[in-house]
Write an enzyme that holds these catalytic residues in place. Structure first.
Site, PDB file in Angstrom:
ATOM      1  N   LYS A  65     -13.175  -5.168  -3.492  1.00 32.19           N
ATOM      2  CA  LYS A  65     -14.073  -4.003  -3.806  1.00 32.19           C
ATOM      3  C   LYS A  65     -13.416  -2.952  -4.196  1.00 32.19           C
ATOM      4  CE  LYS A  65     -13.011  -2.795   1.166  1.00 32.19           C
ATOM      5  NZ  LYS A  65     -13.963  -2.819   2.360  1.00 32.19           N
TER       6      LYS A  65
ATOM      7  N   LYS B  56      -7.959 -11.913  -6.541  1.00 35.33           N
ATOM      8  CA  LYS B  56      -9.174 -11.788  -4.962  1.00 35.33           C
ATOM      9  C   LYS B  56     -10.314 -11.397  -5.812  1.00 35.33           C
ATOM     10  CE  LYS B  56      -9.018 -11.455  -0.856  1.00 35.33           C
ATOM     11  NZ  LYS B  56      -8.599 -11.426   0.601  1.00 35.33           N
TER      12      LYS B  56
ATOM     13  N   LYS C 117       1.429  -1.268   0.189  1.00 39.04           N
ATOM     14  CA  LYS C 117      -0.633  -0.074  -0.229  1.00 39.04           C
ATOM     15  C   LYS C 117       0.620   1.099   0.155  1.00 39.04           C
ATOM     16  CE  LYS C 117      -4.034  -1.798   2.160  1.00 39.04           C
ATOM     17  NZ  LYS C 117      -5.795  -1.702   3.112  1.00 39.04           N
TER      18      LYS C 117
END
Ligand code: TRP
Length: 350
Positions: free
Chosen positions: A215, A212, A127
């Site tokens: 969202k 995966k 991240k």
């Protein structure tokens, strides 16, 4: 001062009650991966464990959130827990920010955890890459310390986790162990164990079976959102990436066929069957037969969940009652534990 250079005698086994803790972030909408990989498993766990399910809004603000929408998103996650079958009488459902023990214990754990441990966290490394690397919040770096505090403020012994959270749970164990040694309180905190989730723990994107379901994927067609309408669910499944072979007769035959394996896996979890069961029925048949069957099953299973979520979200009073009661019960468990923590650390107490 504790002497950390001396070998430590084996700690006595933790002998407190077993307790499950898990959390879901109130950021963005829930999808089929969250539903099958987390919510459905949580429901099953209630029969065998005391369960605490948290809406982790303190974690959500490690990246910017819209203050106008955060509370609504918290209610939406609570509604999803309830609509999926989490029983608010047996289990505790509550917002993280409503119980101050999380933030307080996180601070104490900040002084137990080491920079090196956090710098090794792969989620943080991923991240914090890219052009904004210098501009991420300190909270994002500290995220797994707060997660350890979530679990240990209740002395939870078991945590249902997906693959991507395993390293954070490892860190919770390291923090618990180091706290126990550093403050000479050998079995104070349990070392929380992962609870393995079995099939369905990893639902993949409908567009790319190697990624995966997420969202944050820019393509909405890559996921089924819990609040999607029936026709949209059916459309997404029928358009899902697949291949031109018929389905294999055995589970072994799914190797190397990510998309096929994903769709068969989704069918299996939704139907409560094994993948072998599914292939016994659909082996040898093509996607022209399998996809409509899967679409029908998905609509039948997810439709009632979405309907119940919408009902709950239309009248927040019921959800708010559950969250308030959950926060009260969570506080009651954490309070004596935090009192002991303050004593062990040596803080002034009246
Ligand atoms: N980090 C978890 C996730 O993104 C959410 C979480 C926060 C959590 N605190 C937790 C999960 C404690 C389990 C236990 O999925």
């Amino acid at each position: 001062m504790p002497d950390l250079t001396k070998p430590v005698p084996a700690a006595p086994a933790y002998s407190g009650p077993t307790r499950v803790f898990s959390g879901v972030q109130p950021s963005g909408s829930l999808h089929l991966g969250n539903y099958l990989g987390a919510l459905v498993k949580f429901v099953a766990m209630q029969d065998s464990h005391e369960c605490i399910f948290c809406v982790v809004d303190l974690h959500a603000i490690t990246v910017p959130q819209d203050p106008e929408r955060l509370a609504a998103q918290t209610r939406e996650i609570a509604a999803a827990y309830l609509a999926s079958g989490v029983d608010p009488k047996r289990s505790i459902i509550f917002p993280q920010s409503a119980v101050t023990a999380h933030a307080e214990l996180a601070w104490i754990f900040n002084c137990v955890a080491r920079m090196g441990w956090l710098e090794r966290m792969t989620q943080y490394k991923e991240k914090s890459q890219g052009k904004d690397a210098e501009n991420i919040s300190v909270g994002l770096f500290d995220y797994p310390v707060l997660q350890a505090a979530d679990i240990l403020a209740y002395k939870a012994t078991h945590v249902p986790v997906g693959e991507d959270q395993k390293q954070h749970l490892e860190l919770s164990r390291d923090i618990a162990g180091r706290f126990n040694r550093e403050f000479n309180a050998p079995d104070f905190f349990p070392l929380p164990e992962p609870l393995h989730q079995g099939p369905g723990a990893r639902i993949m994107s409908l567009r790319d079976g190697s990624k995966k379901m997420s969202k944050s994927d820019p393509s909405d067609a890559s996921r089924i959102n819990l609040l999607d309408e029936a026709d949209s669910i059916a459309k997404k499944i029928k358009r899902a990436t697949s291949d031109s072979e018929p389905l294999p007769e055995t589970v072994d035959g799914l190797k190397g066929r990510n998309e096929a394996a994903n769709l068969v896996g989704i069918y299996a979890v939704l139907a409560g069957q094994t993948e072998a069961d599914v292939l016994r029925e659909f082996g040898g048949k093509g996607f022209g037969v399998f996809k409509p069957a899967l679409a029908e099953l998905a609509v039948a299973k997810l439709g009632p969940v979405a309907t119940e979520m919408r009902r709950l979200m239309a009248d927040p009073a019921e959800v708010d009652r559950v969250l308030r009661d959950g926060a009260d019960r969570a506080r009651a468990i954490a309070a004596p534990i935090m009192d002991d923590v303050r004593r062990v650390v040596g803080f002034w107490r009246p």
